[in-house]
Design a protein around this motif. Structure first.
Motif, short mmCIF file in Angstrom:
data_model
loop_
_atom_site.label_atom_id
_atom_site.label_comp_id
_atom_site.label_asym_id
_atom_site.label_seq_id
_atom_site.Cartn_x
_atom_site.Cartn_y
_atom_site.Cartn_z
N ASP A 51 0.83 -1.20 0.00
CA ASP A 51 0.00 0.00 0.00
C ASP A 51 0.87 1.26 0.00
OD1 ASP A 51 -2.31 -1.55 0.16
OD2 ASP A 51 -2.34 -1.47 2.36
N ALA A 52 0.34 2.32 -0.61
CA ALA A 52 0.97 3.64 -0.56
C ALA A 52 0.04 4.57 0.21
CB ALA A 52 1.20 4.18 -1.97
N TYR A 53 0.62 5.45 1.01
CA TYR A 53 -0.13 6.42 1.80
C TYR A 53 0.23 7.82 1.32
CZ TYR A 53 -1.04 2.36 4.63
OH TYR A 53 -1.44 1.11 5.04
N VAL A 54 -0.79 8.61 1.00
CA VAL A 54 -0.58 9.92 0.39
C VAL A 54 -1.20 11.00 1.27
CG1 VAL A 54 -0.99 11.31 -1.68
CG2 VAL A 54 -0.70 8.83 -1.89
N SER A 55 -0.45 12.10 1.43
CA SER A 55 -0.91 13.20 2.25
C SER A 55 -0.44 14.53 1.67
CB SER A 55 -0.37 13.05 3.68
OG SER A 55 -0.75 14.15 4.47
N LEU A 56 -1.12 15.58 2.05
CA LEU A 56 -0.70 16.93 1.66
C LEU A 56 0.24 17.54 2.69
CD1 LEU A 56 -4.14 18.14 0.34
CD2 LEU A 56 -2.15 17.48 -1.02
N GLU A 57 0.48 16.81 3.80
CA GLU A 57 1.38 17.26 4.86
C GLU A 57 2.35 16.13 5.19
OE1 GLU A 57 -1.04 18.41 8.15
OE2 GLU A 57 -1.99 20.05 7.06
N ASP A 58 3.55 16.49 5.60
CA ASP A 58 4.57 15.51 5.96
C ASP A 58 4.21 14.79 7.26
OD1 ASP A 58 6.90 14.07 5.75
OD2 ASP A 58 8.21 15.70 6.34
N ASN A 59 4.53 13.51 7.33
CA ASN A 59 4.37 12.68 8.53
C ASN A 59 2.95 12.61 9.07
OD1 ASN A 59 7.12 11.86 8.71
ND2 ASN A 59 7.62 13.90 9.44
N THR A 60 1.98 12.58 8.21
CA THR A 60 0.59 12.40 8.61
C THR A 60 0.38 10.94 9.02
OG1 THR A 60 -0.09 14.08 7.02
CG2 THR A 60 -1.80 12.58 7.78
N PRO A 61 -0.37 10.67 10.08
CA PRO A 61 -0.66 9.28 10.45
C PRO A 61 -1.34 8.55 9.28
CG PRO A 61 -1.33 10.75 12.21
CD PRO A 61 -0.96 11.62 11.04
N GLU A 62 -0.99 7.29 9.08
CA GLU A 62 -1.53 6.51 7.96
C GLU A 62 -3.05 6.50 7.94
OE1 GLU A 62 0.21 2.61 7.98
OE2 GLU A 62 2.21 3.39 7.47
N ALA A 63 -3.68 6.49 9.11
CA ALA A 63 -5.15 6.46 9.19
C ALA A 63 -5.79 7.72 8.61
CB ALA A 63 -5.59 6.28 10.63
N GLU A 64 -5.02 8.80 8.47
CA GLU A 64 -5.54 10.06 7.95
C GLU A 64 -5.11 10.33 6.50
OE1 GLU A 64 -4.45 13.18 10.66
OE2 GLU A 64 -5.09 12.01 12.39
N CYS A 65 -4.45 9.36 5.88
CA CYS A 65 -3.95 9.50 4.51
C CYS A 65 -4.87 8.83 3.51
CB CYS A 65 -2.57 8.84 4.39
SG CYS A 65 -1.27 9.59 5.35
N TRP A 66 -4.72 9.21 2.24
CA TRP A 66 -5.32 8.42 1.18
C TRP A 66 -4.51 7.13 1.08
CZ3 TRP A 66 -4.83 13.73 0.40
CH2 TRP A 66 -6.00 14.42 0.06
N LYS A 67 -5.19 6.00 1.03
CA LYS A 67 -4.52 4.70 0.94
C LYS A 67 -4.73 4.17 -0.47
CE LYS A 67 -4.57 0.08 2.97
NZ LYS A 67 -5.22 -0.77 3.96
N ILE A 68 -3.63 3.91 -1.17
CA ILE A 68 -3.70 3.41 -2.54
C ILE A 68 -3.09 2.02 -2.56
CG2 ILE A 68 -3.04 3.82 -4.94
CD1 ILE A 68 -2.83 6.81 -4.21
#
Length: 88
Positions: A35-52
């Motif tokens: 899985d890849a985790y995408v965020s607009l901010e650095d070091n965002t918790p995985e639960a708050e990221c887009w999960k691809i």
């Protein structure tokens, strides 16, 4: 129109993908085996990221009404990731 595409091989930490133009929409392709985790901010918790999931892609939007568009998004994965700035 010139394409704005960046491709990197990541090692499991949040990695910035920084474009020369600001964008409110990014297309993220996950060529890794996990899985890849995408965020607009650095070091965002995985639960708050887009999960691809592996071998999938997704369009990531920023609030078009915010009045500010980011130049950078952050991706956490192990393997190859491609990001394209779509709306700039």
């Amino acid at each position: 129109m010139k394409q704005n595409v960046l491709r990197q091989t990541l090692s499991g930490a949040f990695t910035p993908f920084t474009f020369s133009v600001a964008s409110c929409s990014f297309f993220v392709k996950n060529f890794s085996n996990g899985d890849a985790y995408v965020s607009l901010e650095d070091n965002t918790p995985e639960a708050e990221c887009w999960k691809i999931p592996s071998m999938m892609a997704e369009e990531v939007y920023y609030n078009k009404n915010a009045g500010y568009y980011p130049h950078t998004i952050y991706v956490k994965a192990t393997g190859e990731i491609e990001v394209e700035a779509l709306e700039f």
